[in-house]
Design a protein around this motif. Structure first.
Motif, PDB file in Angstrom:
ATOM      1  N   GLY A 387      10.591 -80.380 -57.214  1.00  0.00           N
ATOM      2  CA  GLY A 387      10.194 -79.533 -58.372  1.00  0.00           C
ATOM      3  C   GLY A 387      10.810 -78.253 -58.112  1.00  0.00           C
ATOM      4  N   PHE A 388      10.881 -77.305 -59.179  1.00  0.00           N
ATOM      5  CA  PHE A 388      11.310 -76.010 -59.525  1.00  0.00           C
ATOM      6  C   PHE A 388      10.283 -75.035 -59.078  1.00  0.00           C
ATOM      7  CE2 PHE A 388      14.749 -78.520 -60.744  1.00  0.00           C
ATOM      8  CZ  PHE A 388      15.760 -78.398 -60.168  1.00  0.00           C
ATOM      9  N   ALA A 389       8.923 -75.436 -58.874  1.00  0.00           N
ATOM     10  CA  ALA A 389       7.895 -74.514 -58.948  1.00  0.00           C
ATOM     11  C   ALA A 389       6.736 -75.297 -58.172  1.00  0.00           C
ATOM     12  CB  ALA A 389       7.315 -74.291 -60.343  1.00  0.00           C
ATOM     13  N   TYR A 390       5.427 -74.694 -57.790  1.00  0.00           N
ATOM     14  CA  TYR A 390       4.288 -75.266 -57.261  1.00  0.00           C
ATOM     15  C   TYR A 390       3.100 -74.367 -57.801  1.00  0.00           C
ATOM     16  CZ  TYR A 390       3.800 -71.343 -53.921  1.00  0.00           C
ATOM     17  OH  TYR A 390       3.882 -70.078 -53.483  1.00  0.00           O
ATOM     18  N   HIS A 391       2.119 -75.246 -57.478  1.00  0.00           N
ATOM     19  CA  HIS A 391       0.817 -74.404 -57.823  1.00  0.00           C
ATOM     20  C   HIS A 391       0.213 -74.039 -56.422  1.00  0.00           C
ATOM     21  CE1 HIS A 391       1.282 -76.274 -61.861  1.00  0.00           C
ATOM     22  NE2 HIS A 391       0.222 -75.416 -62.265  1.00  0.00           N
ATOM     23  N   GLY A 392      -0.175 -72.915 -56.317  1.00  0.00           N
ATOM     24  CA  GLY A 392      -0.856 -72.696 -55.043  1.00  0.00           C
ATOM     25  C   GLY A 392      -0.929 -71.011 -54.851  1.00  0.00           C
ATOM     26  N   SER A 393      -1.491 -70.774 -53.499  1.00  0.00           N
ATOM     27  CA  SER A 393      -1.463 -69.321 -53.552  1.00  0.00           C
ATOM     28  C   SER A 393      -0.520 -68.983 -52.489  1.00  0.00           C
ATOM     29  CB  SER A 393      -2.829 -68.913 -53.234  1.00  0.00           C
ATOM     30  OG  SER A 393      -3.437 -69.828 -51.893  1.00  0.00           O
ATOM     31  N   GLY A 394       0.521 -69.610 -52.239  1.00  0.00           N
ATOM     32  CA  GLY A 394       1.536 -69.456 -51.347  1.00  0.00           C
ATOM     33  C   GLY A 394       2.152 -70.665 -50.813  1.00  0.00           C
ATOM     34  N   MET A 395       3.170 -70.578 -49.792  1.00  0.00           N
ATOM     35  CA  MET A 395       3.601 -71.759 -49.484  1.00  0.00           C
ATOM     36  C   MET A 395       4.195 -71.568 -47.834  1.00  0.00           C
ATOM     37  SD  MET A 395       4.971 -75.097 -50.219  1.00  0.00           S
ATOM     38  CE  MET A 395       5.678 -75.161 -52.061  1.00  0.00           C
ATOM     39  N   SER A 396       3.695 -72.220 -47.074  1.00  0.00           N
ATOM     40  CA  SER A 396       4.128 -72.121 -45.640  1.00  0.00           C
ATOM     41  C   SER A 396       4.634 -73.503 -44.864  1.00  0.00           C
ATOM     42  CB  SER A 396       2.827 -71.637 -44.798  1.00  0.00           C
ATOM     43  OG  SER A 396       2.298 -70.465 -45.299  1.00  0.00           O
ATOM     44  N   ILE A 397       5.160 -73.500 -43.926  1.00  0.00           N
ATOM     45  CA  ILE A 397       5.615 -74.710 -43.062  1.00  0.00           C
ATOM     46  C   ILE A 397       4.347 -75.289 -42.614  1.00  0.00           C
ATOM     47  CG2 ILE A 397       6.371 -75.539 -40.891  1.00  0.00           C
ATOM     48  CD1 ILE A 397       8.599 -73.729 -41.269  1.00  0.00           C
ATOM     49  N   GLY A 398       4.127 -76.638 -42.852  1.00  0.00           N
ATOM     50  CA  GLY A 398       2.841 -77.462 -42.432  1.00  0.00           C
ATOM     51  C   GLY A 398       1.722 -77.454 -43.826  1.00  0.00           C
ATOM     52  N   ASP A 399       2.096 -77.055 -44.622  1.00  0.00           N
ATOM     53  CA  ASP A 399       1.211 -77.047 -45.985  1.00  0.00           C
ATOM     54  C   ASP A 399       1.164 -78.429 -46.735  1.00  0.00           C
ATOM     55  OD1 ASP A 399       0.490 -74.677 -45.902  1.00  0.00           O
ATOM     56  OD2 ASP A 399       1.281 -73.789 -47.611  1.00  0.00           O
ATOM     57  N   LEU A 400       0.243 -79.053 -47.230  1.00  0.00           N
ATOM     58  CA  LEU A 400       0.372 -80.212 -47.626  1.00  0.00           C
ATOM     59  C   LEU A 400       0.545 -80.255 -49.305  1.00  0.00           C
ATOM     60  CD1 LEU A 400      -0.084 -83.412 -47.386  1.00  0.00           C
ATOM     61  CD2 LEU A 400      -2.689 -83.222 -47.946  1.00  0.00           C
ATOM     62  N   LEU A 401       1.552 -80.983 -49.736  1.00  0.00           N
ATOM     63  CA  LEU A 401       1.786 -80.677 -51.182  1.00  0.00           C
ATOM     64  C   LEU A 401       1.626 -82.255 -51.849  1.00  0.00           C
ATOM     65  CD1 LEU A 401       5.224 -79.097 -51.194  1.00  0.00           C
ATOM     66  CD2 LEU A 401       3.032 -78.121 -51.000  1.00  0.00           C
ATOM     67  N   VAL A 402       0.939 -82.081 -52.919  1.00  0.00           N
ATOM     68  CA  VAL A 402       0.706 -83.426 -53.442  1.00  0.00           C
ATOM     69  C   VAL A 402       1.539 -83.445 -54.999  1.00  0.00           C
ATOM     70  CG1 VAL A 402      -0.967 -85.032 -54.673  1.00  0.00           C
ATOM     71  CG2 VAL A 402      -1.718 -83.513 -52.667  1.00  0.00           C
ATOM     72  N   VAL A 403       2.244 -84.519 -55.144  1.00  0.00           N
ATOM     73  CA  VAL A 403       2.777 -84.686 -56.455  1.00  0.00           C
ATOM     74  C   VAL A 403       2.091 -86.196 -57.239  1.00  0.00           C
ATOM     75  CG1 VAL A 403       4.957 -85.048 -57.950  1.00  0.00           C
ATOM     76  CG2 VAL A 403       5.021 -84.185 -55.332  1.00  0.00           C
ATOM     77  N   PRO A 404       0.950 -85.456 -58.252  1.00  0.00           N
ATOM     78  CA  PRO A 404       0.000 -86.431 -58.689  1.00  0.00           C
ATOM     79  C   PRO A 404       0.730 -87.757 -59.647  1.00  0.00           C
ATOM     80  CG  PRO A 404      -0.296 -84.636 -59.410  1.00  0.00           C
ATOM     81  CD  PRO A 404       0.738 -84.006 -58.740  1.00  0.00           C
ATOM     82  N   ASP A 405       0.144 -88.703 -59.740  1.00  0.00           N
ATOM     83  CA  ASP A 405       0.511 -89.507 -60.930  1.00  0.00           C
ATOM     84  C   ASP A 405       1.702 -90.206 -61.183  1.00  0.00           C
ATOM     85  OD1 ASP A 405      -2.160 -89.165 -61.599  1.00  0.00           O
ATOM     86  OD2 ASP A 405      -1.859 -87.599 -63.099  1.00  0.00           O
ATOM     87  N   GLN A 406       2.355 -90.493 -59.808  1.00  0.00           N
ATOM     88  CA  GLN A 406       3.589 -91.054 -59.754  1.00  0.00           C
ATOM     89  C   GLN A 406       3.785 -92.523 -59.484  1.00  0.00           C
ATOM     90  OE1 GLN A 406       6.095 -89.018 -60.444  1.00  0.00           O
ATOM     91  NE2 GLN A 406       4.352 -87.288 -60.909  1.00  0.00           N
ATOM     92  N   GLY A 407       2.829 -93.269 -60.252  1.00  0.00           N
ATOM     93  CA  GLY A 407       2.697 -94.772 -59.841  1.00  0.00           C
ATOM     94  C   GLY A 407       3.683 -95.552 -60.728  1.00  0.00           C
ATOM     95  N   ALA A 408       4.230 -95.115 -61.842  1.00  0.00           N
ATOM     96  CA  ALA A 408       5.189 -95.918 -62.626  1.00  0.00           C
ATOM     97  C   ALA A 408       6.545 -95.585 -62.298  1.00  0.00           C
ATOM     98  CB  ALA A 408       4.709 -95.636 -63.980  1.00  0.00           C
ATOM     99  N   TYR A 409       7.336 -96.591 -62.010  1.00  0.00           N
ATOM    100  CA  TYR A 409       8.971 -96.448 -62.005  1.00  0.00           C
ATOM    101  C   TYR A 409       9.377 -95.614 -60.735  1.00  0.00           C
ATOM    102  CZ  TYR A 409       8.581 -99.543 -66.086  1.00  0.00           C
ATOM    103  OH  TYR A 409       8.325-100.454 -66.796  1.00  0.00           O
ATOM    104  N   THR A 410       8.453 -95.568 -59.742  1.00  0.00           N
ATOM    105  CA  THR A 410       8.818 -94.960 -58.644  1.00  0.00           C
ATOM    106  C   THR A 410       8.779 -95.884 -57.515  1.00  0.00           C
ATOM    107  OG1 THR A 410       6.547 -94.224 -58.356  1.00  0.00           O
ATOM    108  CG2 THR A 410       8.269 -92.560 -59.470  1.00  0.00           C
ATOM    109  N   TYR A 411       7.571 -96.359 -57.013  1.00  0.00           N
ATOM    110  CA  TYR A 411       7.684 -97.062 -55.857  1.00  0.00           C
ATOM    111  C   TYR A 411       8.548 -98.341 -55.688  1.00  0.00           C
ATOM    112  CZ  TYR A 411       5.483-100.131 -52.138  1.00  0.00           C
ATOM    113  OH  TYR A 411       5.471-100.831 -51.085  1.00  0.00           O
ATOM    114  N   SER A 412       8.641 -99.001 -57.036  1.00  0.00           N
ATOM    115  CA  SER A 412       9.158-100.224 -57.432  1.00  0.00           C
ATOM    116  C   SER A 412      10.843 -99.996 -57.156  1.00  0.00           C
ATOM    117  CB  SER A 412       8.933-100.940 -58.522  1.00  0.00           C
ATOM    118  OG  SER A 412       8.809-100.038 -59.470  1.00  0.00           O
ATOM    119  N   LEU A 413      11.219 -98.812 -57.188  1.00  0.00           N
ATOM    120  CA  LEU A 413      12.621 -98.225 -57.141  1.00  0.00           C
ATOM    121  C   LEU A 413      12.844 -97.609 -55.782  1.00  0.00           C
ATOM    122  CD1 LEU A 413      13.027 -96.790 -60.766  1.00  0.00           C
ATOM    123  CD2 LEU A 413      14.109 -98.762 -59.880  1.00  0.00           C
TER     124      LEU A 413
END
Ligand SMILES: Cc1ncc(COP(=O)(O)O)c(C=O)c1O
Length: 441
Positions: A387-413
């Motif tokens: 992505g070109f943006a993130y939701h959060g109050s900052g970003m540092s090495i070690g942070d955990l990022l979640v991209v939710p709702d990615q079940g369709a046409y991703t894992y099978s590809l």
């Protein structure tokens, strides 16, 4: 040659305005992810990252919602989950356990469905091989083969064993879509030919894709109704089901980067302005209950006057969408605006987020505010974008990022490209366990 019509088309396009993605739709998604932040953090603590996080309660909720929407409007309805949209064995197993049939489109998918305990299978897809058909016929107790051509019927004749079959009807004149099914006017000939085989003809299938609203689907029902009306009575009696295929969009609509909106592509080319990374657009979609109602009205008007039959559907995206979330750790940061994650787009198999938008959510630094940031994967190619943006109050090495709702046409590809395919964990609503699924498709 450049003509006045070109001018008009360009003018029209420049005046087009793809709607802005409503903030509350994104916030709902962000809040839902925040509500599971602790579970995500504990999961990474225990199993590391990157991970596919399978959300079984979300999967079941979607499947129930789909079933309820269609059961409310049809007396005899069976959904077959389209495995191509997500072939994770845990997902298939869960859906089969919850009473869904499985729609497969290859021998490999057929075998996965069997391994996962599927009790009802429809086998669709073009150019099935003799080996694939033999596998299906050897499980005739639970299978309907949806023939894609006369050639497949001939192959079934050579196999010479009983099995239930349907036939797919071509729905579009689009050159690439013509590869699917037989022409509508060939239906009578197909049923006649099936009478001289061991196969039992019992239904008709069609499929249309990417339906944000039901209009196209409704039109196809109407066309099929005309075809059925013209069949001889004895053939009409043989039709035990109509399979209306898949293609049901999620109700949140289609989310895209501003650059992807048609008019913005042209703007960008003409003015060379980069788009704002916080500008997201969308195409609205009909909710599944209204969609089911529109289809049922069409079936009652155009098909049921001629035959009495069961209705099948093959939903994929609608059910799989919320079933997998991607868990990623920030592995490196370069300049203030580039974050690189351990997981990469080989988890998805295509450069999805160069066009589509989905929020990247920092669950280590929770905030509902979105900031510009290039969030990139760690493949040795620039075409590796989350992505070109993130939701959060900052970003540092070690942070955990979640991209939710990615079940369709991703894992099978997913691809073994540069990096290996990550592990999966399964969340059953209470605890999270790792699953080993590398041995099955
Ligand atoms: C024959 C068939 N059925 C069902 C589906 C599932 O479509 P969707 O995931 O859009 O519901 C597809 C997808 O391509 C398909 O080809």
């Amino acid at each position: 040659m450049y003509t006045y019509e070109h001018d008009e088309a360009v003018r029209k396009l420049l005046n087009k305005r793809t709607p802005a993605l409503p903030a509350e739709l994104v916030l709902n998604c962000v809040r839902k992810t925040h509500s599971k932040a602790d579970i995500f953090l504990q999961t990474r603590e225990k199993f590391g990252s990157p991970l596919y996080f399978l959300d079984i309660p979300a999967l079941i909720e979607r499947a129930e919602r789909f079933k309820n929407a269609f059961n409310a409007v049809f007396n005899d309805f069976t959904p077959y989950f389209a495995m191509k949209s997500c072939n994770h064995p845990e997902i298939i197993r869960t859906l089969a356990e919850n009473g869904l049939g499985i729609d497969v489109s290859s021998g490999a998918e057929f075998q996965t469905a069997l391994n996962c305990g599927a009790k009802k299978i429809v086998f669709s897809g073009p150019a099935k091989t003799i080996a694939e058909l033999e596998l299906a016929v050897s499980h005739a107790d639970r299978t309907i083969i949806l023939c894609d051509s006369f050639t497949e019927l001939k192959k079934l004749m050579t196999i010479g064993k009983p099995v239930s079959i349907g036939v797919r009807i071509t729905t579009e004149n689009n050159p690439l879509w013509r590869k699917f099914g037989i022409q509508p006017h060939e239906l009578e000939e197909f049923i006649n030919m099936a009478e001289n085989t061991c196969a039992r003809f019992c239904g008709v299938q069609f499929h249309s894709s990417w339906n944000l609203k039901p209009d196209n689907h409704v039109e196809l029902v109407q066309k099929l109704g005309k075809n059925i009306r013209n069949l001889p009575e004895k053939h009409k009696k043989q039709i035990d089901f109509i399979d209306i295929g898949g293609g049901y969009w999620v109700e949140e609509g289609e989310w895209m980067l501003a650059d992807t909106a048609e008019e913005m592509k042209l703007n960008k080319q003409l003015l060379n302005h980069p788009c704002d990374p916080l500008d997201h657009r969308y195409l609205p979609s009909t909710d599944i209950e209204a969609y089911a109602l529109a289809l049922a009205d069409a079936v009652k008007k155009h098909i049921f006057p001629h035959i009495t039959c069961r209705i099948f559907a093959e939903p994929g995206r609608f059910i799989a969408h919320g079933a997998i979330h991607m868990l990623l750790t920030v592995e490196d940061m370069k300049q203030p605006d580039i974050a690189i994650t351990d997981g990469a787009t080989n988890m998805l198999g295509w450069e999805r987020y160069e066009m589509d938008y989905f929020p990247v959510i920092n669950v280590s630094k929770v905030s509902e505010t979105e900031h510009p940031m290039m969030v990139l994967g760690s493949l040795c190619t620039p075409h590796d974008v989350w992505g070109f943006a993130y939701h959060g109050s900052g970003m540092s090495i070690g942070d955990l990022l979640v991209v939710p709702d990615q079940g369709a046409y991703t894992y099978s590809l997913r691809q073994n490209f540069i990096k290996t395919i990550p592990e999966s964990v399964v969340f059953d609503g209470k605890k999270v366990n790792m699953v080993n699924c590398t041995s099955i498709l």
